[in-house]
Design an enzyme around this catalytic site. Structure first.
Site, PDB file in Angstrom:
ATOM      1  N   CYS A 134       0.854  -1.180   0.000  1.00 50.55           N
ATOM      2  CA  CYS A 134       0.000   0.000   0.000  1.00 50.55           C
ATOM      3  C   CYS A 134       0.894   1.236   0.000  1.00 50.55           C
ATOM      4  CB  CYS A 134      -0.935   0.024   1.204  1.00 50.55           C
ATOM      5  SG  CYS A 134      -2.315   1.182   0.974  1.00 50.55           S
ATOM      6  N   CYS A 144      -3.805   6.140   0.720  1.00 55.22           N
ATOM      7  CA  CYS A 144      -3.424   4.824   0.201  1.00 55.22           C
ATOM      8  C   CYS A 144      -3.167   4.817  -1.299  1.00 55.22           C
ATOM      9  CB  CYS A 144      -4.506   3.800   0.542  1.00 55.22           C
ATOM     10  SG  CYS A 144      -4.798   3.646   2.315  1.00 55.22           S
ATOM     11  N   LYS A 210     -11.851  -5.055   3.783  1.00 61.07           N
ATOM     12  CA  LYS A 210     -11.234  -4.210   4.807  1.00 61.07           C
ATOM     13  C   LYS A 210     -12.174  -3.044   5.084  1.00 61.07           C
ATOM     14  CE  LYS A 210      -6.954  -1.654   5.724  1.00 61.07           C
ATOM     15  NZ  LYS A 210      -5.635  -1.309   5.138  1.00 61.07           N
ATOM     16  N   ARG A 220      -1.673   3.272  13.215  1.00 56.95           N
ATOM     17  CA  ARG A 220      -1.226   4.482  12.507  1.00 56.95           C
ATOM     18  C   ARG A 220      -0.068   5.144  13.221  1.00 56.95           C
ATOM     19  NH1 ARG A 220      -7.220   6.044  10.224  1.00 56.95           N
ATOM     20  NH2 ARG A 220      -7.263   4.194   8.905  1.00 56.95           N
ATOM     21  N   LYS A 263     -10.649  -7.781   7.605  1.00 51.36           N
ATOM     22  CA  LYS A 263     -10.021  -6.905   8.589  1.00 51.36           C
ATOM     23  C   LYS A 263     -10.973  -5.772   8.932  1.00 51.36           C
ATOM     24  CE  LYS A 263      -5.989  -3.892   9.156  1.00 51.36           C
ATOM     25  NZ  LYS A 263      -4.790  -3.318   8.585  1.00 51.36           N
TER      26      LYS A 263
END
Ligand SMILES: [Zn+2]
Length: 340
Positions: A134, A144, A210, A220, A263
């Site tokens: 990514c 992204c 996701k 993050r 996810k």
């Protein structure tokens, strides 16, 4: 369901208490173990690892107690320990020294992840190295993909970069590349690029489903990839949707994904189950994400939860829902507990 009618089940043995006593098979640990429907082993676990370019020493991540931003050397040591515990695979995330609007470091031959892959493969040729594909850790805006003039993600231009990232990881020795950006067409684009470069051996684990989740917060901090503005709701899925998850998974299977991922895991166990049932032939992973980990660690640090029991129960639950593999920050602890 009433008696009679079309829903009436036939031939169900109507024998109830006192003949039926389900406690009989729960009487001893050995009996319980014998009839356990779900097994959890270290062989089911994948550890996420972070490697930071130019770092002199590993740095603990405050919101992920026990998880480090590694140097290449500490990464190598960590993987030795994971391998000794029987953990078969790791998924690598890189934190580059410099970022730019186009995320150029993401596909650099001497980029942080590419170098880490080589180091790991030299030291541990047997360990499965999965890489996250990514742009968000590499772009200065933290998104992204490449941005268009309006500040949105330009889908098809981003595919070109994802191809380059995946090829660079594969050339460095990655066994599996895992595109995580929920960019339409990412699996097909990457499969095509790998095959053109003679890298047919490299598998694709797609983050097929996701969600735009609040539970990615600590990650993050770890990957230093928070978006500088806006959010990821234009590409990650709406937590309200489950049927759409099956469309996402179907597209990725069609584009050549070798394995699928859902996810996060815990708020989405129904989705894990429905993807499992719709695609029984593909390996399915679920990502027990950073926020899920941080909650357990925080409660355990306060003495509010028995960490070992809570972790093993959680991981078993994810497996029971239908995941073959669990990506989890608890992997190392869990493997040590399972070995005992
Ligand atoms: Zn991303």
């Amino acid at each position: 369901m009433g008696q009679g009618g079309i829903h009436r089940r036939v031939a169900w043995p109507v024998m109830s208490f006192p003949q039926q006593r389900l406690r009989r098979l729960r009487r001893t640990p050995a009996l319980r173990d014998l009839v356990a429907e779900t097994r959890l082993s270290m062989g089911d676990l994948i550890t996420p690892l972070f490697v930071r370019e130019g770092a002199d020493e590993p740095r603990e991540i405050a919101s992920l107690p026990g998880v480090m931003q590694h140097t290449r050397e500490s990464l190598r040591k960590e993987v030795s320990e994971l391998a000794a515990l029987g953990i078969p695979g790791v998924i690598l995330f890189g934190v580059p020294a410099t970022k730019d609007p186009h995320g150029l470091e993401s596909f650099a031959d001497d980029g942080v992840v590419q170098q880490a892959i080589r180091t790991l493969k030299d030291a541990h040729p047997d360990i499965v190295v999965v890489t996250d594909v990514c742009l968000c850790e590499y772009t200065d805006h933290g998104h992204c993909g490449l941005l268009d003039d309006a500040g949105g993600i330009s889908n098809d231009e981003t595919l070109d970069v994802l191809r380059r990232i995946a090829v660079s990881h594969a050339e460095a020795g990655a066994d599996v590349v895992a595109p995580s950006g929920m960019i339409d067409g990412m699996v097909g684009a990457i499969r095509g690029a790998l095959d053109e470069e003679g890298l047919q051996r490299v598998a694709i684990l797609s983050y097929a489903v996701k969600y735009a989740s609040a539970f990615y917060g600590p990650f993050r901090e770890a990957a230093e990839g928070a978006p500088a503005f806006g959010d990821r709701r234009s590409h990650q899925m709406d937590p309200a949707n489950a049927r759409e998850a099956l469309r996402e998974a179907a597209l990725d299977v069609d584009e050549g994904a070798d394995a699928l991922m859902v996810k996060p895991a815990l708020g989405y166990l129904d989705v894990v189950r429905s993807v499992r049932e719709r695609f029984p032939e593909l390996p399915l992973a679920a990502y027990n994400v950073s926020g899920e980990y941080a909650m357990v660690k925080a409660a355990a640090a306060n003495g509010w939860l028995d960490e070992r029991a809570a972790v093993l129960e959680t991981l078993t639950g994810i497996r029971r829902a239908g995941a073959d593999l669990v990506v989890t920050y608890h992997a190392k602890d869990a493997a040590a507990w399972l070995q005992r």
